[in-house]
Design a protein around this motif. Structure first.
Motif, PDB file in Angstrom:
ATOM      1  N   VAL A 256      76.186  64.845  66.302  1.00 28.15           N
ATOM      2  CA  VAL A 256      76.587  65.528  67.535  1.00 28.15           C
ATOM      3  C   VAL A 256      75.970  66.917  67.632  1.00 28.15           C
ATOM      4  CG1 VAL A 256      78.557  66.444  68.841  1.00 28.15           C
ATOM      5  CG2 VAL A 256      78.724  64.222  67.699  1.00 28.15           C
ATOM      6  N   ASN A 257      75.834  67.603  66.517  1.00 27.76           N
ATOM      7  CA  ASN A 257      75.454  69.023  66.555  1.00 27.76           C
ATOM      8  C   ASN A 257      74.018  69.310  66.119  1.00 27.76           C
ATOM      9  OD1 ASN A 257      78.183  70.532  67.111  1.00 27.76           O
ATOM     10  ND2 ASN A 257      78.660  68.880  65.671  1.00 27.76           N
ATOM     11  N   GLU A 258      73.308  68.292  65.660  1.00 24.40           N
ATOM     12  CA  GLU A 258      71.915  68.501  65.272  1.00 24.40           C
ATOM     13  C   GLU A 258      71.004  67.467  65.913  1.00 24.40           C
ATOM     14  OE1 GLU A 258      69.203  69.244  61.256  1.00 24.40           O
ATOM     15  OE2 GLU A 258      71.304  68.640  61.045  1.00 24.40           O
ATOM     16  N   PHE A 259      71.249  66.192  65.656  1.00 22.98           N
ATOM     17  CA  PHE A 259      70.348  65.162  66.160  1.00 22.98           C
ATOM     18  C   PHE A 259      70.371  65.067  67.686  1.00 22.98           C
ATOM     19  CE2 PHE A 259      69.446  60.738  67.391  1.00 22.98           C
ATOM     20  CZ  PHE A 259      68.177  60.602  66.863  1.00 22.98           C
ATOM     21  N   LEU A 260      71.544  64.999  68.279  1.00 21.39           N
ATOM     22  CA  LEU A 260      71.616  64.865  69.742  1.00 21.39           C
ATOM     23  C   LEU A 260      71.049  66.080  70.471  1.00 21.39           C
ATOM     24  CD1 LEU A 260      74.844  63.109  71.078  1.00 21.39           C
ATOM     25  CD2 LEU A 260      72.458  62.398  71.277  1.00 21.39           C
ATOM     26  N   VAL A 269      74.162  67.713  75.991  1.00 20.46           N
ATOM     27  CA  VAL A 269      75.232  67.383  75.048  1.00 20.46           C
ATOM     28  C   VAL A 269      76.532  68.046  75.483  1.00 20.46           C
ATOM     29  CG1 VAL A 269      76.043  67.610  72.664  1.00 20.46           C
ATOM     30  CG2 VAL A 269      73.641  67.046  73.114  1.00 20.46           C
ATOM     31  N   ASP A 270      76.471  69.314  75.824  1.00 18.01           N
ATOM     32  CA  ASP A 270      77.671  70.034  76.245  1.00 18.01           C
ATOM     33  C   ASP A 270      78.300  69.381  77.473  1.00 18.01           C
ATOM     34  OD1 ASP A 270      77.246  71.810  74.191  1.00 18.01           O
ATOM     35  OD2 ASP A 270      76.296  73.337  75.450  1.00 18.01           O
ATOM     36  N   GLY A 471      66.363  58.721  80.007  1.00 14.97           N
ATOM     37  CA  GLY A 471      66.529  58.454  78.582  1.00 14.97           C
ATOM     38  C   GLY A 471      67.680  59.211  77.965  1.00 14.97           C
ATOM     39  N   SER A 472      67.826  60.487  78.334  1.00 16.13           N
ATOM     40  CA  SER A 472      68.901  61.289  77.739  1.00 16.13           C
ATOM     41  C   SER A 472      70.265  60.837  78.221  1.00 16.13           C
ATOM     42  CB  SER A 472      68.689  62.769  78.056  1.00 16.13           C
ATOM     43  OG  SER A 472      68.753  63.008  79.443  1.00 16.13           O
ATOM     44  N   ARG A 473      70.359  60.397  79.472  1.00 17.61           N
ATOM     45  CA  ARG A 473      71.645  59.913  79.974  1.00 17.61           C
ATOM     46  C   ARG A 473      72.092  58.669  79.219  1.00 17.61           C
ATOM     47  NH1 ARG A 473      76.070  61.636  82.493  1.00 17.61           N
ATOM     48  NH2 ARG A 473      74.687  62.980  83.702  1.00 17.61           N
TER      49      ARG A 473
END
Length: 526
Positions: A256-260, A269-270, A471-473
């Motif tokens: 959640v805090n590095e890869f994404l 992400v936020d 892609g990100s969605r």
């Protein structure tokens, strides 16, 4: 935390996601608890990008073939020059400026934790609702823990009285390693097959060594717990359950805090953490309450990692005053029966087949190397995967050696929608036919296979640094919703939780480099 056992079959099969190939040599058959753990569709209302016919299968096979528009056409004469002289040896295959070489393999490890399609064939159409996912769609490290110490006893070492994960020393490795350090491999049987929760994690040396790091990470956490007075009288089962929770939550934190954030951007992400997305994992579950995985993710969007693979890597630095081990990720010309090939295929144990992680992640010593951009080019070794001459873990044996062609044929088989149709559904600006002109000879510039669209979108809209809006969605929503749907994840059980293991960034932080350090797999080079 009490964790229910999730049952995982691991059979000779077909892999999804960022797996570099489809045929796998998995060794531990498991009985699936729920027969309705199938794949699903994220956009069931959208039509297929093209007719599901042999003519279209042939067309996409040509699009993905070696020397086609997706082939980076790397010069494969020298694995060292491929790295240090990229403008000459790989002018069409640019280095990333935002991600390191190890991110690719961390992403592949994540894929093998949540998706496994072992039955769908390349030659016929498939229905996601009738295609079983033989993994739980949860970031729960079942690929590491199998079915637990009782039902997957072959994965565990109980000689200390605790449930530790088995790893094997690599004979002769101290002579090949800096500071004479012993290096470790996956446990293997007499035939050399890995004893591992998911044999796809033995596809290549880098991935298998990351799996070793996860095994040793668990063992290090067990040792830390036993060193605390409140755990001195605990049973082996109690320590195991707590160690698994600690390991899994820190692993999920890295996701959640590095890869994404690297993959889709921190702002996205936020946003996903603030609101529920259009993909509702909690609304698509099997009879056991496990979420179903959308085929748009597993067959298309999450395969973006294929474009990040380098032609070659520096696997390790060798001993003092010795020679580093450079190798192409795969080399189809190498004798498939060799026990220590010069490429980085998996399924082998030899003294020099270990990883120095300083090349793959940034430890601040200047040795790290980047991965490749997310763009419309794949490194040439992926266009000619080995495996057709002799079986190798995770590599195809059916003669279709181009990974790109395999991906695209699956688009046809599953009737995946085009990238343009999904962009319209998400109300984002679609790429124009002019931006996709290299697909025009294949009649795919206006209705583009989703995987190719995701790659081109990242290339054109994000300079290859991260995924674009479509892609990100897909990737971001699936990741976040899977974590929310898993009642045992930190995001569902305790979203205010913060890491408490040692970290180079201080309390409340944790990165992949911290995981590797704590696992004891980062040997000092000086």
């Amino acid at each position: 935390m009490t964790r229910s056992v999730r049952l995982l079959p691991v059979l000779a099969a077909l892999a999804c996601g960022t797996s570099w190939a489809d045929t796998v040599d998995a060794r531990f058959p498991r009985q699936q608890r729920h027969d309705d753990n199938m794949f699903t569709r994220m956009f069931p209302e959208l039509p297929a990008f093209a007719a599901q016919t042999d003519r279209v299968r042939n067309a996409v096979s040509l699009l993905g073939a070696k020397d086609g528009p997706l082939d980076a056409r790397d010069n494969l004469t020298d694995p060292i020059q491929s790295i240090i002289n990229q403008p000459v040896f790989s002018p069409n295959n640019r280095d990333s400026t935002t991600m390191t070489a190890g991110v690719t393999f961390f992403g592949q490890f994540l894929d093998h934790d949540i998706t496994f399609d072992r039955r769908s064939a390349l030659t016929r159409n498939a229905d996601p609702a009738r295609t079983r996912n033989f993994r739980t769609a949860a970031f729960d490290l079942d690929s590491v823990y199998g079915e637990g110490p009782e039902r997957s006893a072959e994965l565990y070492d109980v000689t200390s009285g605790d449930y530790r994960m088995r790893v094997d020393p690599i004979p002769g490795s101290p002579a090949m390693s800096r500071k004479g350090a012993m290096r470790y491999d996956l446990p293997r049987d007499a035939g050399g097959d890995a004893l591992v929760g998911d044999s796809r994690n033995d596809e290549n040396v880098i991935l298998s060594q990351f799996h070793v790091a996860m095994l040793r990470f668990h063992n290090a956490v067990v040792d830390r717990l036993r060193a605390q007075p409140r755990w001195h009288g605990a049973t082996a089962r109690q320590v195991f359950e707590e160690a698994r929770r600690v390991v899994t939550w820190h692993y999920q934190w890295c996701i959640v805090n590095e890869f994404l954030p690297m993959t889709i951007g921190q702002r996205r992400v936020d946003q996903l953490l603030r609101e529920r997305g259009q993909y509702r994992a909690d609304a698509r579950r099997d009879a056991g309450g496990n979420p179903l995985l959308p085929i748009e993710f597993s067959v298309a969007a999450y395969r973006f990692g294929h474009s990040q693979v380098r032609p070659s890597y520096r696997l390790n630095f060798g001993p003092e005053n010795g020679t580093p081990f450079f190798g192409f990720v795969f080399d189809d010309a190498i004798d498939p029966h060799g026990q220590d090939p010069n490429d980085l295929r998996g399924g082998r144990r030899a003294a020099r087949r270990f990883v120095d992680w300083q090349t793959f992640f940034d430890f601040g010593d200047g040795n790290v190397r980047p991965n490749k951009l997310i763009d419309g080019k794949l490194s040439t070794p992926l266009m000619q995967l080995p495996g057709s001459l002799a079986a190798s873990p995770g590599l195809p044996t059916d003669g279709v050696q181009s990974l790109a062609s395999r991906n695209l044929v699956r688009h046809v088989n599953f009737g995946l929608p085009s990238g343009q149709a999904i962009a319209a559904r998400l109300r984002v600006q679609a790429l124009t036919p002019g931006q996709l002109a290299d697909l025009q000879p294949f009649n795919m510039a206006e209705s583009t296979p989703l995987w190719v669209y995701v790659l081109k979108e990242a290339e054109l809209l994000e300079a290859g640094a991260r995924l674009g809006p479509v892609g990100s969605r897909i990737v971001g929503e699936v990741f976040i919703e899977l974590l929310r749907a898993d009642r045992d994840s930190y995001l569902a059980e305790n979203p205010r939780w913060r890491p408490n293991l040692p970290s180079s960034g201080g309390p409340g932080t944790f990165r992949i480099t911290d995981l590797l350090n704590l696992a004891g797999v980062v040997v000092p080079l000086q």
